[in-house]
Design a protein around this motif. Structure first.
Motif, PDB file in Angstrom:
ATOM      1  N   THR A  41      29.086  75.522  48.987  1.00  0.00           N
ATOM      2  CA  THR A  41      27.847  75.070  48.517  1.00  0.00           C
ATOM      3  C   THR A  41      27.916  73.859  48.029  1.00  0.00           C
ATOM      4  O   THR A  41      27.054  72.765  48.508  1.00  0.00           O
ATOM      5  CB  THR A  41      27.324  75.856  47.453  1.00  0.00           C
ATOM      6  OG1 THR A  41      27.080  77.333  47.275  1.00  0.00           O
ATOM      7  CG2 THR A  41      25.881  75.212  46.641  1.00  0.00           C
ATOM      8  N   ARG A  64      27.825  74.161  56.726  1.00  0.00           N
ATOM      9  CA  ARG A  64      26.942  75.123  56.477  1.00  0.00           C
ATOM     10  C   ARG A  64      26.004  74.243  55.816  1.00  0.00           C
ATOM     11  O   ARG A  64      26.154  73.794  54.632  1.00  0.00           O
ATOM     12  CB  ARG A  64      27.157  76.157  55.732  1.00  0.00           C
ATOM     13  CG  ARG A  64      25.910  77.242  55.526  1.00  0.00           C
ATOM     14  CD  ARG A  64      26.148  78.265  54.321  1.00  0.00           C
ATOM     15  NE  ARG A  64      25.996  77.473  53.052  1.00  0.00           N
ATOM     16  CZ  ARG A  64      25.129  77.395  52.519  1.00  0.00           C
ATOM     17  NH1 ARG A  64      23.735  77.924  52.923  1.00  0.00           N
ATOM     18  NH2 ARG A  64      24.862  76.943  51.248  1.00  0.00           N
ATOM     19  N   PHE A  65      24.667  73.853  56.107  1.00  0.00           N
ATOM     20  CA  PHE A  65      23.798  72.974  55.635  1.00  0.00           C
ATOM     21  C   PHE A  65      22.816  73.986  54.890  1.00  0.00           C
ATOM     22  O   PHE A  65      22.457  73.606  53.408  1.00  0.00           O
ATOM     23  CB  PHE A  65      22.866  72.265  56.818  1.00  0.00           C
ATOM     24  CG  PHE A  65      23.384  71.167  56.924  1.00  0.00           C
ATOM     25  CD1 PHE A  65      24.756  70.795  57.104  1.00  0.00           C
ATOM     26  CD2 PHE A  65      22.662  69.774  56.951  1.00  0.00           C
ATOM     27  CE1 PHE A  65      25.206  69.480  57.477  1.00  0.00           C
ATOM     28  CE2 PHE A  65      23.172  68.682  57.311  1.00  0.00           C
ATOM     29  CZ  PHE A  65      24.569  68.214  57.485  1.00  0.00           C
ATOM     30  N   PHE A  66      22.296  75.046  55.216  1.00  0.00           N
ATOM     31  CA  PHE A  66      21.404  76.160  54.520  1.00  0.00           C
ATOM     32  C   PHE A  66      21.496  77.285  55.300  1.00  0.00           C
ATOM     33  O   PHE A  66      21.863  77.440  56.467  1.00  0.00           O
ATOM     34  CB  PHE A  66      20.150  75.519  54.243  1.00  0.00           C
ATOM     35  CG  PHE A  66      19.350  75.090  55.475  1.00  0.00           C
ATOM     36  CD1 PHE A  66      18.634  76.027  55.971  1.00  0.00           C
ATOM     37  CD2 PHE A  66      19.526  73.558  55.728  1.00  0.00           C
ATOM     38  CE1 PHE A  66      17.918  75.306  57.216  1.00  0.00           C
ATOM     39  CE2 PHE A  66      18.698  73.257  56.961  1.00  0.00           C
ATOM     40  CZ  PHE A  66      18.104  74.048  57.803  1.00  0.00           C
ATOM     41  N   ASP A  67      20.862  78.334  54.619  1.00  0.00           N
ATOM     42  CA  ASP A  67      20.382  79.715  55.039  1.00  0.00           C
ATOM     43  C   ASP A  67      19.064  79.545  55.443  1.00  0.00           C
ATOM     44  O   ASP A  67      18.263  78.936  54.998  1.00  0.00           O
ATOM     45  CB  ASP A  67      20.937  80.956  54.506  1.00  0.00           C
ATOM     46  CG  ASP A  67      22.507  80.656  54.004  1.00  0.00           C
ATOM     47  OD1 ASP A  67      23.035  80.084  54.658  1.00  0.00           O
ATOM     48  OD2 ASP A  67      22.826  81.322  52.932  1.00  0.00           O
ATOM     49  N   PRO A  79      14.070  78.637  54.750  1.00  0.00           N
ATOM     50  CA  PRO A  79      15.307  77.999  54.542  1.00  0.00           C
ATOM     51  C   PRO A  79      15.709  78.080  52.980  1.00  0.00           C
ATOM     52  O   PRO A  79      14.695  77.778  52.134  1.00  0.00           O
ATOM     53  CB  PRO A  79      15.072  76.426  54.786  1.00  0.00           C
ATOM     54  CG  PRO A  79      13.930  76.434  55.965  1.00  0.00           C
ATOM     55  CD  PRO A  79      12.965  77.336  55.425  1.00  0.00           C
ATOM     56  N   PRO A  82      20.230  75.536  50.140  1.00  0.00           N
ATOM     57  CA  PRO A  82      20.886  74.053  50.766  1.00  0.00           C
ATOM     58  C   PRO A  82      22.243  73.735  50.116  1.00  0.00           C
ATOM     59  O   PRO A  82      22.455  73.832  49.008  1.00  0.00           O
ATOM     60  CB  PRO A  82      19.787  73.247  50.464  1.00  0.00           C
ATOM     61  CG  PRO A  82      19.007  73.523  49.367  1.00  0.00           C
ATOM     62  CD  PRO A  82      18.858  75.280  49.430  1.00  0.00           C
ATOM     63  N   ARG A  84      24.804  70.838  48.781  1.00  0.00           N
ATOM     64  CA  ARG A  84      24.858  69.669  48.264  1.00  0.00           C
ATOM     65  C   ARG A  84      26.062  68.974  49.148  1.00  0.00           C
ATOM     66  O   ARG A  84      27.185  69.149  48.808  1.00  0.00           O
ATOM     67  CB  ARG A  84      24.970  69.555  46.834  1.00  0.00           C
ATOM     68  CG  ARG A  84      23.830  70.356  46.285  1.00  0.00           C
ATOM     69  CD  ARG A  84      24.205  69.977  44.547  1.00  0.00           C
ATOM     70  NE  ARG A  84      25.250  71.095  44.203  1.00  0.00           N
ATOM     71  CZ  ARG A  84      24.996  72.422  43.916  1.00  0.00           C
ATOM     72  NH1 ARG A  84      23.888  72.915  43.784  1.00  0.00           N
ATOM     73  NH2 ARG A  84      25.894  73.324  43.499  1.00  0.00           N
ATOM     74  N   VAL A  98      23.178  76.047  60.829  1.00  0.00           N
ATOM     75  CA  VAL A  98      22.164  76.900  59.973  1.00  0.00           C
ATOM     76  C   VAL A  98      22.576  78.354  60.327  1.00  0.00           C
ATOM     77  O   VAL A  98      22.549  78.615  61.407  1.00  0.00           O
ATOM     78  CB  VAL A  98      20.596  76.382  60.406  1.00  0.00           C
ATOM     79  CG1 VAL A  98      19.753  77.217  59.771  1.00  0.00           C
ATOM     80  CG2 VAL A  98      20.408  74.911  60.427  1.00  0.00           C
ATOM     81  N   LEU A 123      14.117  70.432  57.201  1.00  0.00           N
ATOM     82  CA  LEU A 123      15.184  70.368  56.053  1.00  0.00           C
ATOM     83  C   LEU A 123      16.431  69.572  56.804  1.00  0.00           C
ATOM     84  O   LEU A 123      17.175  69.017  56.141  1.00  0.00           O
ATOM     85  CB  LEU A 123      15.308  71.493  55.599  1.00  0.00           C
ATOM     86  CG  LEU A 123      16.436  71.847  54.570  1.00  0.00           C
ATOM     87  CD1 LEU A 123      15.976  71.047  53.267  1.00  0.00           C
ATOM     88  CD2 LEU A 123      16.550  73.319  53.786  1.00  0.00           C
ATOM     89  N   LEU A 124      16.851  69.986  57.951  1.00  0.00           N
ATOM     90  CA  LEU A 124      17.865  69.628  58.538  1.00  0.00           C
ATOM     91  C   LEU A 124      17.853  68.023  58.696  1.00  0.00           C
ATOM     92  O   LEU A 124      18.644  67.174  58.287  1.00  0.00           O
ATOM     93  CB  LEU A 124      18.082  69.953  59.990  1.00  0.00           C
ATOM     94  CG  LEU A 124      18.902  71.203  60.152  1.00  0.00           C
ATOM     95  CD1 LEU A 124      18.819  71.815  61.651  1.00  0.00           C
ATOM     96  CD2 LEU A 124      20.440  70.804  59.951  1.00  0.00           C
ATOM     97  N   LYS A 127      18.294  66.303  55.080  1.00  0.00           N
ATOM     98  CA  LYS A 127      19.675  66.483  54.864  1.00  0.00           C
ATOM     99  C   LYS A 127      20.526  65.508  55.390  1.00  0.00           C
ATOM    100  O   LYS A 127      21.518  64.904  54.836  1.00  0.00           O
ATOM    101  CB  LYS A 127      20.164  68.005  54.713  1.00  0.00           C
ATOM    102  CG  LYS A 127      19.378  68.830  53.746  1.00  0.00           C
ATOM    103  CD  LYS A 127      19.787  70.174  53.215  1.00  0.00           C
ATOM    104  CE  LYS A 127      21.186  69.803  52.522  1.00  0.00           C
ATOM    105  NZ  LYS A 127      21.090  69.356  51.279  1.00  0.00           N
TER     106      LYS A 127
END
Length: 348
Positions: A41, A64-67, A79, A82, A84, A98, A123-124, A127
């Motif tokens: 995370t 891993r950026f987010f699920d 999404p 996310p 950090r 993702v 979101l991608l 970030k």
């Protein structure tokens, strides 16, 4: 007659030597880029992790950026979780990943795909901008099935149409069953795939011995690997976990637990070399355990990982590929010697 046999022997010997030389040249000419997955995370590399990447000449970091999952309150697919991200090593090629959960892809409806693609892309992009990352590749990680492939493949088509994906490679993860049952699974509309050579057993089955890695199982699933139509990179496991059961029912995964932590006889009674019974109720290492529960320790033995790497290297047809290890974490990597890790990479 004797001269004819000698001539035939020399011819066969020359052909054999030529074949060995050609194979050696082919192996030598294959271009291999090394890398790691980073599945946390908080994405901040410690000094030890940075040193590891330099020591093993790893140029790629798949983060891993987010699920993408079901919102428990609204039921919408959105999404979530996310990471950090704070990365300053400009020498690394960062690949955003993702992860789309099985529950989300199973509920994805055609009339919501375009909006989801926009939400993922938005979101991608945000970030990546915040982290100062300009990716050359974006990866979508999803274990699709025959029943979910239409929605998933449609989502990939929509993602590729988004402006942020222009000029970037779109890669997708490929599970072993998607290679073996290629007709039923279909071929995702992506630029390339990444073959996940782990998590191949039945995690929730109490009779399973090691769901992370089984070389014989992998070989059975990959017997037609050379015919897979997408170019493939490869990911191999260097991790461990413990699987918790209660009354033969799967309860969850206990992470970051080394085998030596399970040797505490006040808490655990060994049944085999890798299975243990909880002997009393306790709150241990952040987990609530109950007397009578059962724990199965699973890992990725170096010898087995090397053996699988050798098999894949001999059957994958690529002239160039990335070889990744899953994943970059001191608790995982301390279980291997430098020589053991180096041999995994050099199998290719």
């Amino acid at each position: 007659m004797l001269l004819r046999h000698k001539a035939l022997f020399r011819t066969c010997l020359l052909l054999l030597l030529y074949s060995l030389f050609a194979a050696a040249c082919t192996r030598h000419e294959r271009q291999v880029r090394r890398g790691m997955y980073y599945w946390k995370t908080n994405v901040t590399l410690s000094q030890e992790e940075q040193a590891f990447l330099k020591q093993y000449h790893c140029e790629e970091l798949y983060v891993r950026f987010f699920d993408v999952d079901l919102d428990p309150n609204t039921g919408r697919i959105v999404p979530v979780a996310p990471a950090r991200i704070d990365l300053t090593d400009s020498a690394l090629n960062i690949v955003p990943v993702v992860f789309i959960t099985p529950a989300a892809i199973a509920q994805l409806e055609q009339n919501t795909i375009a909006v989801l693609a926009q939400n993922i892309t938005g979101l991608l992009q945000r970030k990546c901008t915040e982290a100062g990352i300009v990716p050359k590749e974006i990866q979508i990680d999803c274990d699709w099935t025959a029943s979910t492939k239409e929605a998933y493949f449609n989502l990939l088509h929509h993602l590729k149409r988004e402006a942020f994906f222009t000029g970037k490679q779109l890669s997708v993860t490929i599970r072993l069953h998607q290679v073996k049952y290629i007709v039923k699974s279909g071929i995702p509309p992506a630029d390339k795939g990444l073959l996940m050579c782990y998590n191949m057993g039945k995690l929730r089955n109490i009779k399973e011995e090691n769901s992370i890695l089984n070389v014989a199982t992998a070989q059975q699933y990959l017997d037609n690997l050379e015919h897979y139509p997408l170019p493939l990179d490869v990911a191999l496991p260097v991790f461990h976990w413990s699987v918790l059961f209660e009354k033969e029912q799967y309860k969850g995964i206990l992470r970051d637990i080394d085998l030596d932590r399970l040797q505490d006889r006040q808490l655990f009674q060994p049944q085999t070399s890798h299975t243990f019974t909880v002997v009393k109720d306790t709150f241990w290492n952040g987990f609530e355990l109950k007397k009578g529960q059962w724990i199965r320790y699973e890992n990725s033995p170096a010898e087995d990982v090397q053996k699988l790497a050798t098999f894949v290297a001999e059957h994958i047809p690529n002239d160039s590929l990335k070889v990744l290890l899953y994943h970059l974490d001191q608790q995982n990597l301390k279980n291997y010697t430098p020589d053991e890790l180096e041999k995994i990479f050099t199998r290719f």
